[in-house]
Design a protein around this motif. Sequence first.
Motif, PDB file in Angstrom:
ATOM      1  N   VAL A 256       0.873  -1.288   0.168  1.00 47.98           N
ATOM      2  CA  VAL A 256      -0.002  -0.081   0.015  1.00 47.98           C
ATOM      3  C   VAL A 256       0.833   1.145  -0.023  1.00 47.98           C
ATOM      4  O   VAL A 256       1.823   1.392   0.963  1.00 47.98           O
ATOM      5  CB  VAL A 256      -0.913  -0.150   1.015  1.00 47.98           C
ATOM      6  CG1 VAL A 256      -1.653   1.397   1.462  1.00 47.98           C
ATOM      7  CG2 VAL A 256      -1.966  -1.147   1.233  1.00 47.98           C
TER       8      VAL A 256
ATOM      9  N   GLN B  97       9.348   5.085   9.360  1.00 43.84           N
ATOM     10  CA  GLN B  97       8.588   4.184   8.210  1.00 43.84           C
ATOM     11  C   GLN B  97       9.508   2.669   7.986  1.00 43.84           C
ATOM     12  O   GLN B  97       9.077   1.748   7.869  1.00 43.84           O
ATOM     13  CB  GLN B  97       8.169   4.771   6.919  1.00 43.84           C
ATOM     14  CG  GLN B  97       7.178   5.785   7.264  1.00 43.84           C
ATOM     15  CD  GLN B  97       5.822   5.134   7.186  1.00 43.84           C
ATOM     16  OE1 GLN B  97       5.394   4.450   6.635  1.00 43.84           O
ATOM     17  NE2 GLN B  97       5.300   5.553   8.414  1.00 43.84           N
TER      18      GLN B  97
ATOM     19  N   TRP C 221       3.905   0.402   2.400  1.00 43.13           N
ATOM     20  CA  TRP C 221       3.723  -0.490   3.498  1.00 43.13           C
ATOM     21  C   TRP C 221       3.385  -2.223   2.892  1.00 43.13           C
ATOM     22  O   TRP C 221       2.272  -2.189   2.331  1.00 43.13           O
ATOM     23  CB  TRP C 221       2.259  -0.187   4.316  1.00 43.13           C
ATOM     24  CG  TRP C 221       2.351   1.187   4.604  1.00 43.13           C
ATOM     25  CD1 TRP C 221       3.578   2.032   5.227  1.00 43.13           C
ATOM     26  CD2 TRP C 221       1.129   1.991   5.088  1.00 43.13           C
ATOM     27  NE1 TRP C 221       3.021   2.925   5.501  1.00 43.13           N
ATOM     28  CE2 TRP C 221       1.775   3.387   5.654  1.00 43.13           C
ATOM     29  CE3 TRP C 221      -0.131   2.020   4.957  1.00 43.13           C
ATOM     30  CZ2 TRP C 221       0.968   4.114   6.113  1.00 43.13           C
ATOM     31  CZ3 TRP C 221      -1.064   2.969   5.360  1.00 43.13           C
ATOM     32  CH2 TRP C 221      -0.493   4.232   6.026  1.00 43.13           C
TER      33      TRP C 221
ATOM     34  N   THR D  74      -9.011   8.345   2.587  1.00 42.53           N
ATOM     35  CA  THR D  74      -9.243   8.322   4.177  1.00 42.53           C
ATOM     36  C   THR D  74      -9.304   9.886   4.624  1.00 42.53           C
ATOM     37  O   THR D  74      -8.939  10.965   4.048  1.00 42.53           O
ATOM     38  CB  THR D  74      -7.929   7.597   4.867  1.00 42.53           C
ATOM     39  OG1 THR D  74      -6.857   8.263   4.790  1.00 42.53           O
ATOM     40  CG2 THR D  74      -7.688   6.446   4.275  1.00 42.53           C
TER      41      THR D  74
ATOM     42  N   GLU E 284      -5.508  10.907   3.671  1.00 37.22           N
ATOM     43  CA  GLU E 284      -4.729  10.351   2.828  1.00 37.22           C
ATOM     44  C   GLU E 284      -5.273   9.878   1.480  1.00 37.22           C
ATOM     45  O   GLU E 284      -6.422   9.460   1.414  1.00 37.22           O
ATOM     46  CB  GLU E 284      -4.002   9.146   3.636  1.00 37.22           C
ATOM     47  CG  GLU E 284      -3.013   9.576   4.599  1.00 37.22           C
ATOM     48  CD  GLU E 284      -2.336   8.633   5.239  1.00 37.22           C
ATOM     49  OE1 GLU E 284      -1.212   8.867   5.937  1.00 37.22           O
ATOM     50  OE2 GLU E 284      -2.648   7.408   4.848  1.00 37.22           O
TER      51      GLU E 284
ATOM     52  N   CYS F 219      -2.885   0.806  -3.962  1.00 37.71           N
ATOM     53  CA  CYS F 219      -2.264  -0.880  -3.879  1.00 37.71           C
ATOM     54  C   CYS F 219      -1.634  -1.166  -4.920  1.00 37.71           C
ATOM     55  O   CYS F 219      -2.078  -0.902  -6.273  1.00 37.71           O
ATOM     56  CB  CYS F 219      -3.411  -1.716  -3.615  1.00 37.71           C
ATOM     57  SG  CYS F 219      -4.537  -1.389  -2.058  1.00 37.71           S
TER      58      CYS F 219
ATOM     59  N   CYS G  84      -7.080  -3.637  -4.355  1.00 39.39           N
ATOM     60  CA  CYS G  84      -6.954  -3.538  -2.810  1.00 39.39           C
ATOM     61  C   CYS G  84      -7.515  -4.600  -2.098  1.00 39.39           C
ATOM     62  O   CYS G  84      -8.603  -5.107  -2.731  1.00 39.39           O
ATOM     63  CB  CYS G  84      -7.215  -2.335  -2.179  1.00 39.39           C
ATOM     64  SG  CYS G  84      -6.309  -0.898  -2.790  1.00 39.39           S
TER      65      CYS G  84
ATOM     66  N   VAL H  78      -8.741  -2.804   3.097  1.00 40.48           N
ATOM     67  CA  VAL H  78      -7.904  -1.459   2.494  1.00 40.48           C
ATOM     68  C   VAL H  78      -8.778  -0.452   2.078  1.00 40.48           C
ATOM     69  O   VAL H  78      -8.761   0.549   1.906  1.00 40.48           O
ATOM     70  CB  VAL H  78      -6.828  -1.821   1.796  1.00 40.48           C
ATOM     71  CG1 VAL H  78      -6.031  -0.366   1.482  1.00 40.48           C
ATOM     72  CG2 VAL H  78      -5.525  -2.410   2.578  1.00 40.48           C
TER      73      VAL H  78
ATOM     74  N   SER I 109       0.931   4.945   0.597  1.00 41.80           N
ATOM     75  CA  SER I 109      -0.010   5.804   1.388  1.00 41.80           C
ATOM     76  C   SER I 109       0.834   7.559   0.986  1.00 41.80           C
ATOM     77  O   SER I 109       1.899   7.484   1.392  1.00 41.80           O
ATOM     78  CB  SER I 109      -0.006   5.666   2.802  1.00 41.80           C
ATOM     79  OG  SER I 109      -0.523   6.633   3.410  1.00 41.80           O
TER      80      SER I 109
ATOM     81  N   ARG J 144      -4.491   6.083  -0.808  1.00 37.95           N
ATOM     82  CA  ARG J 144      -3.809   5.065  -0.582  1.00 37.95           C
ATOM     83  C   ARG J 144      -3.997   4.083  -1.642  1.00 37.95           C
ATOM     84  O   ARG J 144      -5.135   4.056  -2.254  1.00 37.95           O
ATOM     85  CB  ARG J 144      -4.184   3.909   0.645  1.00 37.95           C
ATOM     86  CG  ARG J 144      -3.875   4.939   1.782  1.00 37.95           C
ATOM     87  CD  ARG J 144      -4.329   4.287   3.093  1.00 37.95           C
ATOM     88  NE  ARG J 144      -4.096   5.107   4.195  1.00 37.95           N
ATOM     89  CZ  ARG J 144      -4.377   4.997   5.712  1.00 37.95           C
ATOM     90  NH1 ARG J 144      -5.264   3.880   5.820  1.00 37.95           N
ATOM     91  NH2 ARG J 144      -4.289   5.643   6.713  1.00 37.95           N
TER      92      ARG J 144
ATOM     93  N   HIS K 294       3.726   9.331   3.035  1.00 39.75           N
ATOM     94  CA  HIS K 294       3.708   8.478   4.279  1.00 39.75           C
ATOM     95  C   HIS K 294       4.468   7.317   4.505  1.00 39.75           C
ATOM     96  O   HIS K 294       5.092   7.167   5.409  1.00 39.75           O
ATOM     97  CB  HIS K 294       2.140   8.492   4.610  1.00 39.75           C
ATOM     98  CG  HIS K 294       1.928   7.994   6.278  1.00 39.75           C
ATOM     99  ND1 HIS K 294       0.721   7.870   6.772  1.00 39.75           N
ATOM    100  CD2 HIS K 294       2.781   7.878   6.946  1.00 39.75           C
ATOM    101  CE1 HIS K 294       0.717   7.323   7.984  1.00 39.75           C
ATOM    102  NE2 HIS K 294       2.163   7.352   8.150  1.00 39.75           N
TER     103      HIS K 294
ATOM    104  N   SER L 127      -0.045  11.260   2.054  1.00 41.81           N
ATOM    105  CA  SER L 127      -0.571  12.092   2.949  1.00 41.81           C
ATOM    106  C   SER L 127      -0.776  13.460   2.263  1.00 41.81           C
ATOM    107  O   SER L 127       0.145  14.290   1.977  1.00 41.81           O
ATOM    108  CB  SER L 127       0.035  12.047   4.364  1.00 41.81           C
ATOM    109  OG  SER L 127      -0.467  12.942   5.250  1.00 41.81           O
TER     110      SER L 127
END
Length: 209
Positions: free
Chosen positions: A28, A103, A64, A168, A176, A180, A190, A194, A30, A178, A61, A32
């Motif tokens: 993911v 991170q 992940w 989000t 954010e 995938c 995703c 998610v 991300s 996000r 961000h 921000s």
Amino acid sequence: MRWLFALLFCAGPALAEGEQAGAFDYYVLSLSWSPTWCALEGDARGSEQCDPARDLGWVLHGLWPQYEEGWPSFCRTTARDPSRGETAAMADIMGTSGLAWYQWKKHGRCSGLDAEEYFEAARKAYDLVNRPEILRRIDDPIRLPASVIEDAFLEANPDWHADMLTITCKSGRIQEARLCLTEDLEPRTCGADVVRDCRSDNALFDPIR
């Protein structure tokens, strides 16, 4: 009632810590919205990320590692930690070297890459995203449906579809975007945990400082 509590507790996303590095299903990415983070946290910390001279909009961000359900964190790895120079070199897209270090600790170690490779992958993923230029042209705070932000990303990246991306919110603000990605950094659908888009029709979106 104990069994009901246990059932509800176990029904949430699978989150663990200390897994073996390199075992995951997808990433993911991300992004921000920096003005939101500054308004909610960064200004109070006196973060350099919030200096108007930085002119920051969508910042990285993190990248992940993710399971199809849940995610690993703080994984066990023999890879060396990044140097101060390596984390400082990420501040242009991550806002601060401190975020880059955190991170790496929480997510980067789970990638199975060493620090140099992980930051290279994170930068490559960030650069592959066309961040909507129209959002940088907003001069005053506005309220809008979160779906408008998703639509702007999908228009700027026509190869994506809606299930590859989630927007989000936090404290009534756009937080954010996000995306995938496969392990090869190609956009993909995703996992169900998610794709949880913000449903607000009146989210605050602050302009770049």
